[in-house]
Design an enzyme around this catalytic site. Structure first.
Site, PDB file in Angstrom:
ATOM      1  N   LYS A   1      -0.214  -2.726   3.609  1.00 35.61           N
ATOM      2  CA  LYS A   1       0.891  -2.238   2.777  1.00 35.61           C
ATOM      3  C   LYS A   1       1.662  -1.096   3.428  1.00 35.61           C
ATOM      4  CE  LYS A   1       0.116  -4.930  -0.872  1.00 35.61           C
ATOM      5  NZ  LYS A   1       1.115  -5.952  -1.289  1.00 35.61           N
TER       6      LYS A   1
ATOM      7  N   GLU B   1       5.496  -0.079  -7.799  1.00 40.60           N
ATOM      8  CA  GLU B   1       4.570  -0.797  -8.666  1.00 40.60           C
ATOM      9  C   GLU B   1       3.328  -1.067  -7.832  1.00 40.60           C
ATOM     10  OE1 GLU B   1       6.744  -2.356  -6.822  1.00 40.60           O
ATOM     11  OE2 GLU B   1       5.427  -3.828  -5.896  1.00 40.60           O
TER      12      GLU B   1
ATOM     13  N   SER C   1      -6.206  -8.400   5.520  1.00 41.35           N
ATOM     14  CA  SER C   1      -5.104  -7.545   5.064  1.00 41.35           C
ATOM     15  C   SER C   1      -5.553  -6.168   4.591  1.00 41.35           C
ATOM     16  CB  SER C   1      -4.316  -8.249   3.960  1.00 41.35           C
ATOM     17  OG  SER C   1      -5.176  -8.626   2.897  1.00 41.35           O
TER      18      SER C   1
HETATM   19  C1  LIG Z   1      -5.464  -5.818   0.806  1.00 44.87           C
HETATM   20  C2  LIG Z   1      -4.401  -6.603   0.146  1.00 44.87           C
HETATM   21  N1  LIG Z   1      -4.114  -7.820   0.595  1.00 44.87           N
HETATM   22  C3  LIG Z   1      -3.157  -8.577   0.022  1.00 44.87           C
HETATM   23  C4  LIG Z   1      -2.450  -8.139  -1.069  1.00 44.87           C
HETATM   24  C5  LIG Z   1      -1.458  -9.049  -1.676  1.00 44.87           C
HETATM   25  O1  LIG Z   1      -0.125  -8.720  -1.412  1.00 44.87           O
HETATM   26  P1  LIG Z   1       0.750  -9.567  -0.413  1.00 44.87           P
HETATM   27  O2  LIG Z   1       0.619 -11.004  -0.816  1.00 44.87           O
HETATM   28  O3  LIG Z   1       2.125  -9.039  -0.619  1.00 44.87           O
HETATM   29  O4  LIG Z   1       0.269  -9.336   0.945  1.00 44.87           O
HETATM   30  C6  LIG Z   1      -2.702  -6.851  -1.571  1.00 44.87           C
HETATM   31  C7  LIG Z   1      -1.942  -6.339  -2.729  1.00 44.87           C
HETATM   32  O5  LIG Z   1      -2.231  -5.374  -3.343  1.00 44.87           O
HETATM   33  C8  LIG Z   1      -3.706  -6.070  -0.938  1.00 44.87           C
HETATM   34  O6  LIG Z   1      -3.985  -4.846  -1.396  1.00 44.87           O
END
Ligand SMILES: Cc1ncc(COP(=O)(O)O)c(C=O)c1O
Lengths: 406, 274
Positions: free
Chosen positions: A99, A121, A388
């Site tokens: 993020k 948000e 992620s």
């Molecule tokens: C670690 C992590 N991965 C994925 C996401 C999902 O978001 P996005 O699909 O925008 O990557 C989030 C959202 O809070 C997250 O914290």
């Protein structure tokens, strides 16, 4: 599979109206239209400005800690006995998820626009933490909207945001999760548009947000592409990422879209199972509609009311998805699949025990699917999974499910 | 053919009066309230009825109207039901214009063509969707115009002059000026500021101008009526309905409470000098 797609298409989206095919656009109240126009023109100017790029790259290197490693999960791959699995370690970024790549970029835009206040948000709290972090660093006032239900299940991140000086505003309307937090952030923005910058956390929202957030997240895919070539001598056979709004997925996928041999899988949250209706998989089980400023696949009923979603991971608990994913689904470039709560929890435990890496529950959805995918592939092939975020924030959730009380 | 809305503004202009436009959400506070309430509002001096279509994510509404949407949805009232209510209203009132106000998605889901057909058949005169700005309006406008419905556009305090001209160029019926930056039910009205913005809009159009957001009572309605052709009252009325229903009043009493407020506002408007 992908060879019939005209590759020049990928450079044409979004168009001047912010559309990805029939998706995207700017479906917002008139009060916000001039703010979006202002944001777009500033972004056009700055994204071509070497000085802005230098400022951003410097922050990504020295504050976020980029490049993030591409790690070969040898033991897990051997256990599966199929394709080799590489993890793109976004969990090692400052604040613990992808993020921050985006919040750094948008906060720089806010600074250039002279805004003194930022709002965001958040679902899992990762975007809220990343926003609060950068607001602390730039001395900006910060308020984060978070569904009451998420405030409860992500208590650790709520406290992190408070420590960072942000105010967390629990949202009690509707389903009390991410979509309602986004409604409330939009309401705040419309009220305070003169002095406030809205840092949207994913590739959703009205144009130009899906494009801006994508561009800031593409650093993931650019690095992964170079690292894959360097470490394996070739491009990956497949990419796997979880899809909530879709920012970590588009960030990984986008720089590979024109590479025919690279298959792509976006993993949505299957919740209790798609057949139960209790999930958060609009691309898999939804229909196109308009929400939060763009046209995209949504979980909605036959009257166009948005449905409640369910996922064990707060960050995937969203009934919509970024419009570019809707387009990529329709043209067939990316396959969208699901992993349910149980599969994600299993993957969470597996990676923790086998590799000593505790993944976020969001990322665990990608890992769950990647494990299945790898099993059907050969050891001379390799997959890149976007890890992620890290799982510390989810320890309470996992413990609760495992029947453990602190 | 002159639309019912255009006709109504012409009559009012000829009489030297200003339009009072109450907003209520279809199905709030109860399913059986809406149609008799619409008639009672007309009786109390409403010139146009603005009927809110319940939506799960009413992004431009403040808390009062958000709750009204939630109550209406809990009463299982959807776009189709709102159309049925207008159809029932039309059985006794063929002259008062009815404007549907809501969000894009229910209309999208029904389909623009199907919506336009169903809405005209029910006797709806116009549509106002908060989240379909001019940039996105071509598709729905084509269908509305095919059946002779007006599309009511919003202009905001933040709308630049060049954009005002683009909007008024596509508008019909009247223009809805949003009096403040914010959500419904918020803030205080700055009448001088409103007057200045209306003057800018008038440079581009002869359409009647109605003002909404922030009009709570007879005094604020009178102030707005001095500078605009129409006054929209939403949150104050919705609040009145909610309080009355929450206190256990019968449907008749609830309607009577709403009428009381609307009558005061009517008197305020009629007392305006312009
Ligand atoms: C670690 C992590 N991965 C994925 C996401 C999902 O978001 P996005 O699909 O925008 O990557 C989030 C959202 O809070 C997250 O914290």
């Amino acid at each position: 599979m992908t060879t019939e797609i005209d590759k020049t298409l990928f450079d044409t989206v979004p168009d001047a109206e912010g559309r990805f095919g029939v998706y995207g656009g700017k479906f917002v109240a008139e009060t916000l239209m001039s703010a979006l126009a202002e944001l777009e023109s500033l972004y056009r100017k700055l994204s071509n400005d070497p000085e802005f790029q230098r400022e951003l790259d410097e922050d990504l290197a020295h504050y976020v800690g980029r490049p993030s490693p591409l790690y070969f999960a040898r033991r897990w791959s051997e256990q599966i006995g199929g394709a080799r699995i590489y993890l793109k370690r976004e969990d090692l970024n400052h604040t613990g998820a992808h993020k921050v790549n985006n919040t750094i970029g948008q906060a720089l835009l806010a600074k250039h626009m002279g805004k003194r206040r930022v709002i965001a948000e958040t679902g899992a709290g990762q975007h809220g933490v990343a926003t609060a972090t950068i607001a602390a660093r730039l001395g900006l006032e910060c308020q984060v909207f978070m569904g009451e239900e998420d405030v409860r299940r992500q208590a650790l991140n709520v406290y992190r945001m408070k420590l960072l000086g942000a105010e967390v505003i629990p949202v009690t309307s509707g389903s009390k999760t991410l979509k309602d937090a986004m409604n409330e952030a939009m309401r705040d923005w419309v009220t305070n548009v003169d002095d406030t910058f809205y840092i949207i956390g994913t590739v959703a929202g009205p144009h130009p947000y899906p494009e801006i957030v994508r561009d800031f997240q593409c650093v993931i895919g650019r690095e992964a592409r170079a690292q894959s070539l360097e470490q394996t001598g070739r491009l990956p056979d497949a990419l796997v990422a979880c899809v909530g709004g879709g920012s970590n997925a588009i960030g990984l996928f986008h720089p590979f879209l024109k590479d025919d041999g690279v298959a792509m899988y976006g993993v949505e949250a299957g919740g209790h199972g798609v057949a139960t209706g209790e999930h958060a998989a609009p691309l898999t089980a939804g229909t196109p509609g308009v929400l939060h400023g763009n046209r995209t696949y949504l979980m909605q009923d036959e009257d166009g009311q948005i449905l409640h979603t369910h996922s064990v991971s707060a960050g995937l608990d969203y009934p919509g998805v970024g419009p570019e994913h809707s387009w990529l689904k329709d043209i067939g470039r990316v396959q969208y699949v699901v992993a349910d709560d149980k599969e994600a929890l299993d993957a969470f435990h597996t990676l923790t025990r086998v590799e000593g890496i505790m993944p976020a529950l969001e990322s665990s959805h990608a890992l769950a699917y990647a494990g299945k995918l790898a099993a059907g592939m050969s050891p001379d092939q390799h997959i890149v999974v976007n890890l992620s975020g890290r799982g510390d924030k989810d320890i309470h959730t996992v413990a609760e499910i495992d029947g453990i009380q602190f | 053919m002159v639309s019912r809305i255009a006709g109504r503004f012409q009559e009012l202009a000829a009489q030297g009066r200003k339009a009072l436009i109450p907003y209520v959400v279809a199905g709030d506070p109860g399913v059986a309230v809406t149609v008799p309430l619409m008639h009672a509002l007309v009786e109390a001096g409403a010139d146009i009825i603005e009927l809110g279509v319940p939506f799960s994510d009413p992004m431009s509404e403040g808390p009062t109207i958000q709750l009204a949407h939630e109550r209406a949805l809990a009463n299982k009232v959807r776009l189709r039901d709102a159309l049925d209510m207008v159809r029932a209203f039309r059985e006794q009132d063929s002259t008062t214009p009815v404007l549907l106000m809501g969000y894009a998605n229910p209309v999208e889901r029904m389909g623009y063509a199907a919506f336009a057909d169903a809405a005209t058949a029910a006797g709806v005169d116009a549509l106002l969707t908060v989240d379909i700005p001019p940039e996105e309006v071509a598709g729905v406008n084509a269908e509305l115009h095919r059946v002779g419905m007006d599309n009511i556009f919003l202009i905001a305090p933040t709308t630049p002059d060049a954009r005002i001209a683009t909007i008024t160029g596509q508008a019909s019926g009247f223009i809805y000026y949003v009096a403040l930056k914010g959500v419904t039910g918020a803030g205080h009205l700055d009448t001088a500021d409103v007057a200045a913005h209306l003057a800018r809009i008038r440079e581009t159009t002869d359409l009647p101008l109605a003002v909404g957001f922030g009009i709570k009572d007879a005094a604020s309605a009178r102030a707005v009526a001095e500078v605009a052709e129409g006054v929209v009252v939403g949150s104050a009325l919705v609040q009145r309905l909610a309080e009355s229903a929450a206190a256990g009043a019968s449907n008749e009493q609830t309607i009577a409470h709403a009428v009381e407020l609307l009558s005061e506002i009517r008197r305020g408007i009629d007392g305006a000098s312009f």
